[in-house]
Design an enzyme around this catalytic site. Structure first.
Site, PDB file in Angstrom:
ATOM      1  CB  THR A 185     -19.678 -37.144 -55.312  1.00  0.00           C
ATOM      2  OG1 THR A 185     -20.473 -37.972 -54.459  1.00  0.00           O
ATOM      3  CG2 THR A 185     -19.615 -35.752 -54.739  1.00  0.00           C
ATOM      4  CD  GLU A 330     -17.954 -34.076 -51.830  1.00  0.00           C
ATOM      5  OE1 GLU A 330     -17.131 -33.867 -52.753  1.00  0.00           O
ATOM      6  OE2 GLU A 330     -18.344 -35.227 -51.518  1.00  0.00           O
ATOM      7  CE  LYS A 438      -5.338 -44.451 -40.164  1.00  0.00           C
ATOM      8  NZ  LYS A 438      -6.645 -44.019 -39.771  1.00  0.00           N
ATOM      9  CD1 TRP A 443      -0.985 -43.720 -39.670  1.00  0.00           C
ATOM     10  CD2 TRP A 443      -1.839 -41.957 -40.757  1.00  0.00           C
ATOM     11  NE1 TRP A 443      -2.060 -43.260 -38.948  1.00  0.00           N
ATOM     12  CE2 TRP A 443      -2.601 -42.187 -39.589  1.00  0.00           C
ATOM     13  CE3 TRP A 443      -2.199 -40.911 -41.597  1.00  0.00           C
ATOM     14  CZ2 TRP A 443      -3.694 -41.390 -39.242  1.00  0.00           C
ATOM     15  CZ3 TRP A 443      -3.284 -40.111 -41.263  1.00  0.00           C
ATOM     16  CH2 TRP A 443      -4.028 -40.360 -40.089  1.00  0.00           C
TER      17      TRP A 443
HETATM   18  P1  ADP Z   1     -15.314 -37.913 -57.946  1.00  0.00           P
HETATM   19  O1  ADP Z   1     -14.027 -38.397 -58.582  1.00  0.00           O
HETATM   20  O2  ADP Z   1     -15.902 -38.897 -56.990  1.00  0.00           O
HETATM   21  O3  ADP Z   1     -16.267 -37.286 -58.868  1.00  0.00           O
HETATM   22  P2  ADP Z   1     -14.109 -35.493 -57.193  1.00  0.00           P
HETATM   23  O4  ADP Z   1     -13.854 -35.249 -58.619  1.00  0.00           O
HETATM   24  O5  ADP Z   1     -14.773 -34.471 -56.375  1.00  0.00           O
HETATM   25  O6  ADP Z   1     -14.909 -36.771 -56.975  1.00  0.00           O
HETATM   26  O7  ADP Z   1     -12.741 -35.971 -56.570  1.00  0.00           O
HETATM   27  C1  ADP Z   1     -12.172 -35.346 -55.469  1.00  0.00           C
HETATM   28  C2  ADP Z   1     -10.969 -36.115 -55.012  1.00  0.00           C
HETATM   29  O8  ADP Z   1     -10.028 -36.279 -56.079  1.00  0.00           O
HETATM   30  C3  ADP Z   1     -10.196 -35.385 -53.932  1.00  0.00           C
HETATM   31  O9  ADP Z   1     -10.744 -35.564 -52.660  1.00  0.00           O
HETATM   32  C4  ADP Z   1      -8.825 -36.025 -54.073  1.00  0.00           C
HETATM   33  O10 ADP Z   1      -8.753 -37.267 -53.413  1.00  0.00           O
HETATM   34  C5  ADP Z   1      -8.706 -36.267 -55.560  1.00  0.00           C
HETATM   35  N1  ADP Z   1      -7.947 -35.168 -56.169  1.00  0.00           N
HETATM   36  C6  ADP Z   1      -8.419 -34.058 -56.762  1.00  0.00           C
HETATM   37  N2  ADP Z   1      -7.407 -33.292 -57.211  1.00  0.00           N
HETATM   38  C7  ADP Z   1      -6.257 -33.931 -56.892  1.00  0.00           C
HETATM   39  C8  ADP Z   1      -4.856 -33.656 -57.072  1.00  0.00           C
HETATM   40  N3  ADP Z   1      -4.441 -32.573 -57.693  1.00  0.00           N
HETATM   41  N4  ADP Z   1      -3.980 -34.549 -56.591  1.00  0.00           N
HETATM   42  C9  ADP Z   1      -4.380 -35.678 -55.958  1.00  0.00           C
HETATM   43  N5  ADP Z   1      -5.670 -35.989 -55.763  1.00  0.00           N
HETATM   44  C10 ADP Z   1      -6.603 -35.134 -56.215  1.00  0.00           C
END
Ligand code: ADP
Length: 541
Positions: A185, A330, A438, A443
């Protein structure tokens, strides 16, 4: 009493062999890095994946060894997905968009034995070669004719390596829990963390994607994954497409609106998938050139929230349904997909578009719940929001080489997202848990406020963060970048926000800066801003 059904392992090698046996003539079309369009079939892909497994065996690669890839979406990368994992090694897809020091970290952390590199990424690897000296060799993903001059040591040519190997290979059978691939990640804090998938998790996840209320893949479909194979395994599309026998169209390095549109039209693409930025470019191109789709029916959008205007544009102007999806590295990555239910069939487009703003219903295999700060479960009423927890056979239980579990005693993994869930099971992301503000027991979603600030004339980009407040604990602060030539003021922004936000949600202050910090993958680096503004005194304090 145990059941008496066969305990056959769920293995990735069987996905490509299934495609070869049952959909052998179906095509895989790739825009190659060298230029021309390359076409072959699932039968060819299976045969070359076996050749790759033989070639790797000759190089001394063993069960569990990590093999890195730095490559675009294309047929050779697919052969590595199936060949490397199929033989029992671990396919480690490296995200070239990370910062060089992060790439060095993950190559060393993963202990990659060999790294396969598309021509585009050669300079990137040459620049870090002195920091990754444990890598035994580098394979350039091209043929002899296109082999470049390079300063890398121990270099091999992909097609020469292939030519030296037989296409007969008996895929080994092993425990389905064996590691199959590795994705780091990007991580907004600390070092990147490795998510280690297994054969079982990958195959089960493919069933989830394939199911009609997941994304829905079949042998009728022509699928173009714009989402890169170096980011969360291209959302698992390559594996699921092989199981479905869908035609695959791989865009290579060209992701601009025009190139994607032309490929979609030329190859009869019906389904695509990518992040909102990609679709922004595509829609802009289509708008300017007055183009229409002739075959596209659906597109999966995820990675960040889909703006309403995008859903409207696809559905109203181009007759393409948006499947809003949510997930994370994950989670392999699919968690939810926003498909309409039977009862929504008669809704007017406007209401369908509103529903599609939600991230969707869990795919079978993923359980979700929302909890408050004390861990108490919150109701599914579409209003209350809390930390979103998940569990399931394709959700991680820990990170590579870390002995810390990342799940609670009941197996729940905290996604770091804050969301609501409504009575029909539709989940909607409200914020990241570390970004939510918060204030006096309530929130405030930083994302909601940001969206409104960006809608204010004269604002180019904005981040909203929590700053400490003596009375309310935390209050929102806007940090914004003005559009060039604009003289928008703090008062203008607050006035604009008054139209859509409640009084207690209004930011206490607006600070203008020349630019905002971003992660390597383009997300706002809010932890850096929080650090920078931690002692900021709000005018209301
Ligand atoms: P990285 O960007 O660090 O590589 P990921 O691609 O796994 O990590 O990103 C996951 C995160 O992206 C999620 O936990 C969420 O916060 C955000 N995310 C993914 N899909 C959506 C969505 N459809 N709408 C809003 N947020 C999203």
């Amino acid at each position: 009493m145990l059941g008496l059904m066969q305990n056959r392992p769920l293995l990735i090698s069987e996905q490509i062999e299934f495609a070869a046996r049952n959909h052998g003539d179906e095509e895989i079309v790739s825009r190659s890095v060298e230029g021309p369009i390359h076409r072959y079939t699932y039968r060819d892909c299976a045969s070359r994946s076996r050749q790759m497994a033989n070639a790797l065996t000759k190089l001394g690669v063993k069960l569990g060894d990590r093999i890195g890839t730095l490559a675009w979406n294309g047929y050779r990368h697919m052969e590595l997905y199936f060949g490397v994992s199929g033989m029992g090694a671990v396919c480690h897809t490296i995200n070239p968009r990370l910062f060089p020091e992060q790439i060095v970290y993950i190559i060393n952390h993963a202990e990659d034995e060999y790294i396969f590199i598309d021509l585009t990424f050669l300079p990137l690897v040459e620049a870090i070669k002195d920091s990754i000296t444990n890598v035994k060799g580098f394979v350039i993903m091209t043929d002899k004719e296109h082999m470049p001059e390079t300063s890398l040591p121990n270099v091999l040519c992909y097609e020469e390596l292939m030519a030296s190997a037989d296409d007969q290979f008996a895929w080994p059978e092993f425990d389905e829990n064996t590691a199959s691939s590795l994705c780091y990640t990007s991580g907004t804090t600390g070092n990147p963390k490795g998510v280690l998938y297994s054969h079982r998790s990958t195959v089960l996840h493919s069933f989830g994607i394939r199911s009609p209320d997941g994304v829905g893949f079949s042998s009728q479909e022509v699928i173009l994954p714009v989402v890169p194979m170096f980011h969360a395994n291209a959302w698992g599309i390559v594996y699921a497409a092989a199981m479905a026998g869908s035609k695959l169209v791989m865009p290579g390095a060209q992701m601009d609106g025009k190139s994607i549109y032309e490929l979609m039209e030329a190859e009869g693409v019906t389904l695509s998938a990518g992040v909102p930025t990609v679709w922004m470019m595509l829609l802009a191109f289509m708008n300017e050139s007055n183009s229409k789709f002739t075959t596209m029916q659906r597109t999966v959008i995820g990675g960040s929230a889909v703006p309403k205007s995008m859903i409207e544009s696809f559905r109203n102007n181009y007759n393409v349904d948006v499947i809003h999806a949510w997930g994370m590295t994950e989670m392999s990555p699919l968690g939810t997909a926003c498909n309409l239910k039977r009862k929504h069939a008669g809704l007017p487009n406007e209401e369908k578009n509103d529903l599609n703003l939600k991230q969707g219903v869990a795919v079978f295999g993923v359980e979700m719940k929302i909890v408050d700060d004390t861990g108490k479960e919150l109701p599914w009423d579409g209003e209350k929001f809390g930390r979103l927890l998940v569990r399931g056979p394709w959700v991680t239980s820990g990170y590579f080489k870390s002995d810390q579990s990342v799940v609670d005693s009941d197996g729940w993994f905290d996604t770091g997202d804050v969301s609501t869930i409504d009575k029909d099971g539709y989940m909607q992301i409200v914020d990241r848990s570390k970004d939510v503000i918060k204030s006096g027991g309530e929130w405030i979603s930083s994302i909601d406020v940001e969206n409104e600030v960006v809608g204010c004339p004269g604002i180019a980009e904005a981040a909203v963060i929590a700053v400490p407040h003596p009375k309310w604990d935390e209050r929102p602060l806007v940090i914004a970048v003005k559009q060039e030539g604009s003289n928008v003021s703090k008062e203008d922004v607050i006035e604009h926000l008054k139209r859509s936000l409640a009084k207690w949600q209004l930011p206490d202050d607006v600070v203008f800066v020349p630019e905002l910090p971003h992660t390597a993958t383009g997300k706002l680096l809010k932890n850096k801003l929080r650090e920078e503004y931690k002692d900021y005194t709000l005018s209301s304090s």
